[in-house]
Design an enzyme around this catalytic site. Structure first.
Site, PDB file in Angstrom:
ATOM      1  N   ASP A   1      41.314  70.214  10.396  1.00  0.00           N
ATOM      2  CA  ASP A   1      40.621  71.039  11.382  1.00  0.00           C
ATOM      3  C   ASP A   1      39.422  70.281  11.949  1.00  0.00           C
ATOM      4  OD1 ASP A   1      42.378  73.151  11.072  1.00  0.00           O
ATOM      5  OD2 ASP A   1      41.200  74.067   9.460  1.00  0.00           O
TER       6      ASP A   1
ATOM      7  N   HIS B   1      45.733  68.029  14.080  1.00  0.00           N
ATOM      8  CA  HIS B   1      45.133  69.350  13.895  1.00  0.00           C
ATOM      9  C   HIS B   1      45.925  70.214  12.916  1.00  0.00           C
ATOM     10  CE1 HIS B   1      42.206  72.323  14.720  1.00  0.00           C
ATOM     11  NE2 HIS B   1      41.902  71.923  15.944  1.00  0.00           N
TER      12      HIS B   1
END
EC number: 2.3.1.12
Length: 507
Positions: A484, A480
């Site tokens: 995204d 992450h």
């Protein structure tokens, strides 16, 4: 003769060994009396730069040449240290010696086999001469980089002088952790007899005293390196008598240290229990360490998609038929996994975030897609690489992965063939018992794709009411910090489109 019949390749003008003796640099060997030419030095510098670019997260590499001279009555000799045969190697195990003491050596001869954190590799003789003394015997485990392996002399007549030679701790040009340096001995009182002149690169001679027990205060005196090894292996230093100055515990004393919480005496197994304790190989230790670090430091998240395979299977059948006709059945058949590798590479070109490295202070987007493919071997998991997979055809990918997987299982891969990928594919679907799973990211990469097995599924159909289709589940693990959720979803959409409409891979 080397037992690894891998064709020689030329990298940066230097000849890497058949068994990866020099490909990952930081070689702790000594240079022969022949002077290095300016051109050779430039080539060495070029190789180091190339390796550093290929492995950005690896420690700095260097190729060191050091001439170590005689001490006392010993003739001139060269000290050969344990080299780093992979960028992540810290310790090694000497599996076997291919030469024995007294043997004549030619540059490039296979000297010994060393188990690294990745595989068992061969270490080639760095120069011509005679093997005078072997310091690290076969089977020695967890030998630190830079530890003195052997002595090489120029003349056969000098071999006998090293019969009783022992490692005095002098520098051998390697990069072992600088932790076992004994404190400088106190200056001796003035004597009527002159002391012998100091020799170049000769460590000060410190008389080895008997082990001294610990003080009654309970404080354990140990070198930083010994403490580090004890912590990593769960050893209790409280009952160890150190052989260093003032009773200080050195790494060489750890063989007498019991595990924490264990008694010093051997206990019998409880009646009825039957088990086998399997020693950890360097490769298994590295797998455990790296995957634990990855899972605990990388913020993983997972995206799963179901992909219809019917069109792909039809295209695959036609392509394999064409290959069989054009090559009289000699070509490697294209598999579903080959389509997956190609589709992954093309999706990474569409979504470069998935093809990036997390570099702590910045993100590096790679302009080429090198797909690491997880392969199970008897020693553990290894990931040979299909370089520039986005630019290769399916037939080329198929032949390369078959050849790489075979050599991976035989332990014949060279470091540059399994280190430095930008994206990883792990396929457990081929075992037939796995529908879907999640995989752990291989840092500094940002993503890994987990492939489940194909299965039949009934879906609505306007003409017949229902029809049977072939589907496969895939799960994308993302970091992450670099990818995204929406970006990962876009990557998965492109990947799904490439597989469900294989002709789009040609556009």
């Amino acid at each position: 003769m080397s037992k690894f019949p891998v064709p020689l390749r030329t990298i940066g003008g230097l000849r890497p060994s058949t068994t990866a003796a020099i490909s990952a640099a930081n070689i702790g060997f000594t240079q022969s009396s022949r002077a290095l030419s300016t051109g050779a030095a430039a080539k060495s510098s070029g190789l180091v730069g190339q390796v550093a670019r290929q492995y950005p997260n690896a420690a700095a590499f260097s190729i060191k040449q050091v001439r170590l001279y005689s001490s006392g009555n010993l003739p001139k000799h060269n000290r050969v240290a344990l080299p780093a045969l992979s960028p992540t190697m810290e310790l090694g195990t000497v599996v076997s010696w291919q030469k024995k003491e007294g043997d004549q050596l030619s540059e490039g001869d296979l000297l010994c086999e060393i188990e690294t954190d990745k595989a068992t590799m061969g270490f080639e003789t760095p120069e011509e001469g005679y093997l005078a003394k072997i310091l690290i015997q076969e089977g020695s485990k967890d030998v630190p980089i830079g530890k003195l392996l052997c002595i090489i002399v120029d003349n056969e007549a000098d071999v006998a002088a090293f019969k009783d030679f022992k490692d005095d701790g002098a520098s051998s040009g390697g990069s072992a952790p600088a932790a076992e340096k004994a404190p400088e001995p106190a200056k001796p009182a003035a004597s009527s007899q002159p002391s012998p002149p100091a020799q170049m690169y000769q460590a000060p001679s410190v008389p080895k005293s008997a082990p001294i027990p610990h003080s009654s205060s309970g404080r354990v005196s140990a070198s930083p390196f010994a403490k580090k090894l004890a912590a990593e292996n769960g050893l209790d230093l409280s009952g160890v008598s150190g052989s260093g100055p003032g009773g200080r515990i050195l790494a060489s004393d750890l063989s007498q240290a019991p595990a924490k919480g264990a008694t010093s005496t051997t206990t019998q197994a409880v009646s009825g229990q039957d088990y086998t304790d399997i020693p950890l190989s360097n490769m298994r230790k590295t797998i455990a360490k790296r995957l634990t670090e990855s899972k605990s430091t990388i913020p993983h998240y997972y995206l799963t998609s179901e992909i219809q395979l019917d069109t792909l299977l039809q295209v695959r059948e036609k392509l394999n038929g064409l290959l069989a006709k054009g090559t009289s059945g000699q070509a490697t058949k294209i598999s579903i996994n080959d389509f997956i590798i190609k589709a992954s590479a093309l999706a990474c070109q569409r979504v470069p975030e998935a093809n990036s490295y997390w570099m702590d202070s910045f993100i590096r987007e790679n302009h080429h897609v090198d797909v690491s493919v997880a392969v199970s071997t008897p020693a553990g998991l290894i990931t040979p690489i299909i370089f520039n997979a986005h630019a290769k055809g399916l037939a080329t990918i198929a032949s390369e992965i078959v050849e790489l997987a075979q050599r991976a299982r035989e332990g014949k891969l060279q470091p540059h063939e399994f280190q430095g990928g930008t994206f990883t594919v792990s396929n457990l679907g081929m075992f037939g018992s796995v529908s879907d799973f999640t995989a752990i990211i291989n840092p500094p990469q940002s993503c890994i794709l987990a492939i489940g097995g194909a299965s039949d599924k009934l879906v609505p159909d306007e003409a017949e009411g229902y029809k049977k289709i072939k589907t496969m589940k895939v799960t994308l693990s993302c970091d992450h910090r670099t990818v995204d959720g929406a970006v990962g979803a876009v990557w998965l959409r492109h990947f799904k489109e490439f597989l469900e409409k294989p002709h789009t891979m040609l556009l």
